[in-house]
Every structure is written in structure tokens, then in C-alpha cells.
Design a protein around this motif. Structure first.
Motif, short mmCIF file in Angstrom:
data_model
loop_
_atom_site.label_atom_id
_atom_site.label_comp_id
_atom_site.label_asym_id
_atom_site.label_seq_id
_atom_site.Cartn_x
_atom_site.Cartn_y
_atom_site.Cartn_z
N ALA A 136 0.83 -1.20 0.00
CA ALA A 136 0.00 0.00 0.00
C ALA A 136 0.87 1.26 0.00
O ALA A 136 1.99 1.26 0.52
CB ALA A 136 -0.90 0.01 1.23
N THR A 137 0.35 2.32 -0.58
CA THR A 137 0.99 3.63 -0.53
C THR A 137 0.43 4.38 0.66
O THR A 137 -0.80 4.53 0.80
CB THR A 137 0.71 4.42 -1.82
OG1 THR A 137 1.18 3.64 -2.93
CG2 THR A 137 1.42 5.75 -1.80
N ARG B 117 -9.12 1.78 -0.67
CA ARG B 117 -10.12 1.51 -1.70
C ARG B 117 -10.80 0.18 -1.39
O ARG B 117 -10.14 -0.82 -1.10
CB ARG B 117 -9.46 1.44 -3.08
CG ARG B 117 -8.72 2.73 -3.47
CD ARG B 117 -7.59 2.44 -4.44
NE ARG B 117 -6.59 1.56 -3.83
CZ ARG B 117 -5.55 1.04 -4.49
NH1 ARG B 117 -5.37 1.32 -5.76
NH2 ARG B 117 -4.70 0.24 -3.88
N LEU B 118 -12.12 0.18 -1.46
CA LEU B 118 -12.92 -0.98 -1.08
C LEU B 118 -13.76 -1.42 -2.28
O LEU B 118 -14.56 -0.64 -2.81
CB LEU B 118 -13.83 -0.61 0.09
CG LEU B 118 -14.65 -1.70 0.76
CD1 LEU B 118 -13.76 -2.75 1.40
CD2 LEU B 118 -15.58 -1.09 1.82
N ALA B 119 -13.57 -2.65 -2.74
CA ALA B 119 -14.37 -3.18 -3.84
C ALA B 119 -15.77 -3.49 -3.36
O ALA B 119 -15.96 -4.09 -2.29
CB ALA B 119 -13.72 -4.44 -4.41
N ALA C 26 -9.59 -10.58 -7.19
CA ALA C 26 -8.42 -10.38 -8.06
C ALA C 26 -7.96 -8.93 -8.01
O ALA C 26 -6.76 -8.66 -8.11
CB ALA C 26 -8.76 -10.79 -9.49
N ALA C 27 -8.89 -8.01 -7.84
CA ALA C 27 -8.52 -6.59 -7.76
C ALA C 27 -7.68 -6.32 -6.51
O ALA C 27 -6.77 -5.48 -6.53
CB ALA C 27 -9.77 -5.71 -7.76
N VAL C 28 -7.97 -7.04 -5.40
CA VAL C 28 -7.13 -6.89 -4.20
C VAL C 28 -5.75 -7.50 -4.47
O VAL C 28 -4.72 -6.91 -4.13
CB VAL C 28 -7.79 -7.57 -2.98
CG1 VAL C 28 -7.01 -7.21 -1.71
CG2 VAL C 28 -9.24 -7.14 -2.82
N VAL C 29 -5.73 -8.65 -5.10
CA VAL C 29 -4.47 -9.31 -5.45
C VAL C 29 -3.61 -8.40 -6.32
O VAL C 29 -2.38 -8.30 -6.14
CB VAL C 29 -4.74 -10.64 -6.17
CG1 VAL C 29 -3.43 -11.23 -6.72
CG2 VAL C 29 -5.42 -11.64 -5.24
N ASP D 291 -7.86 -2.26 -1.95
CA ASP D 291 -7.18 -2.73 -0.74
C ASP D 291 -7.95 -3.80 0.01
O ASP D 291 -7.37 -4.52 0.83
CB ASP D 291 -6.94 -1.54 0.19
CG ASP D 291 -6.12 -0.46 -0.48
OD1 ASP D 291 -4.92 -0.69 -0.70
OD2 ASP D 291 -6.68 0.62 -0.79
N ALA D 292 -9.27 -3.90 -0.24
CA ALA D 292 -10.08 -4.86 0.50
C ALA D 292 -11.37 -5.15 -0.23
O ALA D 292 -11.86 -4.34 -1.03
CB ALA D 292 -10.40 -4.32 1.90
N TYR D 293 -11.91 -6.33 0.06
CA TYR D 293 -13.23 -6.73 -0.40
C TYR D 293 -13.91 -7.44 0.75
O TYR D 293 -13.35 -8.39 1.33
CB TYR D 293 -13.14 -7.64 -1.62
CG TYR D 293 -14.43 -8.31 -2.02
CD1 TYR D 293 -15.62 -7.59 -2.14
CD2 TYR D 293 -14.48 -9.68 -2.28
CE1 TYR D 293 -16.80 -8.21 -2.52
CE2 TYR D 293 -15.66 -10.31 -2.67
CZ TYR D 293 -16.82 -9.56 -2.78
OH TYR D 293 -17.98 -10.17 -3.15
#
Length: 253
Positions: free
Chosen positions: A134-135, A141-143, A175-178, A183-185
């Protein structure tokens, strides 16, 4: 029976083959809407069943699109598959749908492959890169679901002061977290083992935190395929996310 392919190579082959078939059906069938989704599901399931019968005929299978069998409960090896995760997105001509291929061996998820055919991408647990760091100054950011974000999302969003990014299937969200796109789902309120087995295997291999929303482990190949909730996130966010859910009294059932 042939074992020329390793399990990981077979999982990737299955994900790519089903993805190619789904793209072909969408391109050539002339169908739209729910009929397109049904045709894609059926075609991908038929192909996957044939390939598994060819390459691993002695293994059991749990699939969203096939009748369940109690035989899998006494099997040492079970493929847990979702031929098309995100039927709505697929039917709408979008790219945020996925193919899930997981292998469970003797009580544990052994590997997973998540195909995102719209991006010509397959993530395999045996070769996936570690999730990006993470920066520090970037917002969390939450999916979330495009159509029906679960109520549990709001306390998590508030606790993290998070930005919500709507997207399609569960596999695409994990996959977006990967991939470091979010950052999380967090999900509660209804999923099945095939909705998460493959992406969870990939997420674990990438070094991410995974659990039920109460912090307990995600368990696969159980008698009841219902597995309604999960958390996938960067490890450092897990305590805050689980605390926010716990403080939300009931969450969602």
C-alpha cells in the motif's frame, strides 16, 4: 488416465479454455441477456466437465452448474469450479466476470486459478506475484458490488474512510485486491463455495488476509456449499475491518 499436466497447469488450462468458450458464445450465438448467460454457463460447464474427465477422471467435482454428489465428501481431491462468475456482467458485454477453478486436497485449498477472459488474464496461485504494498498517503479503496452492496460495507467504509469502487463478479473483486487495484473486499449475505474457492486460493498465495467476517477460517468442501461471507484484504487492514464488522451488531445474515 493422463497426468502429463501438473495440477497447476491443468487449472490454468481449464480457466483459459472455459474463458475462450464463453467469449465464443458471446461473440457467435446471437443471444442476449439471460439467454446468453444460460448458454455461456452451459457451454463452459460442458467443456470443463469433459476436460476434467479426460485429465483427472478419479477426482470429485463441486460445480455451480452441475448436480452435487455426496461422493466428494469422502474424496481426497475435489475440484471446486464456477464456469461463469458474474453472469450479469457477461451478459451485458462487460469484462468484469471470471472463471473459477480451485483444487481442494485432503482438507485444504491446494491451488486456484481465476480467469478474467475480458482481459486475457489468468491468475494462478502457484505463480501469482505478491500483492503490491500500500501507498501510505493513498486512500483506502474498497471493492463493492455494482448492483447490491451488502449492508456490512458501510461500517467498513466508515472505519477506513474508504473510497468505494463498484465492480462485477466476486472473482474480479478478489483479483482486484491481489492486483493492488483495491485494498479490501468484504461481503456478507450470500455466496457459495464456488464463488470464492479459487480467488481465495490466489489471494492467500499473494500474501493477503482471508477469513469469514467473524474472523474464522474459510472452509471448503463442506456438506453445505453455502459460504455466505468473507473478508479479503491487505494484512494490515484486517484488525480494523474485523472490528468494524463486529461493532456493527448484526452485520448481515
Amino acid at each position: 488416465m493422463t497426468h502429463a499436466l501438473t495440477d497447476a497447469a491443468l487449472a490454468e488450462l481449464l480457466a483459459r479454455a472455459a474463458g475462450d468458450e464463453l467469449l465464443r458464445v458471446r461473440r457467435e450465438s446471437g443471444l442476449e441477456g439471460k439467454e446468453l448467460g444460460k448458454a455461456g454457463d452451459a457451454g463452459a460447464q460442458e467443456l470443463l466437465a469433459a476436460l476434467l474427465d479426460e485429465h483427472r477422471p478419479d477426482d470429485a467435482v463441486l460445480s455451480e452448474e452441475a448436480k452435487d454428489s455426496e461422493a466428494r465428501l469422502s474424496a481426497d481431491r475435489v475440484w471446486i469450479i464456477d464456469p461463469l462468475d458474474g453472469t450479469r456482467e457477461y451478459s451485458e458485454g462487460r469484462a468484469d466476470w471470471a472463471v473459477h477453478i480451485a483444487l481442494w486436497i485432503e482438507g485444504e485449498l491446494a491451488l486456484g486459478a481465476v480467469g478474467i477472459p475480458g482481459e486475457d488474464l489468468v491468475l494462478v496461485s502457484s505463480s501469482v506475484a505478491a500483492a503490491p504494498e500500500a501507498t501510505d498517503d493513498a486512500p483506502v479503496r474498497l471493492a463493492v458490488s455494482r448492483s447490491r452492496p451488502p449492508a456490512v460495507t458501510e461500517p467498513v467504509r466508515a472505519a477506513l474512510d474508504a473510497e468505494l469502487l463498484p465492480m462485477g463478479s466476486a472473482g474480479v473483486k478478489i483479483a482486484a485486491v491481489v492486483r493492488g487495484q483495491v485494498d479490501a473486499y468484504v461481503h456478507a449475505g450470500g455466496q457459495y463455495q464456488w464463488d470464492s474457492a479459487a480467488p481465495i486460493a490466489v489471494a492467500r498465495a499473494a500474501g493477503l488476509f482471508t477469513s469469514r467476517i467473524d474472523g474464522s477460517p474459510l472452509v471448503y468442501n463442506g456438506p453445505d456449499p453455502y459460504l455466505p461471507d468473507l473478508v479479503v484484504c491487505r494484512p494490515g487492514l484486517a484488525p480494523r475491518i474485523l472490528a468494524a464488522i463486529a461493532e456493527n451488531t448484526h452485520g448481515e445474515s
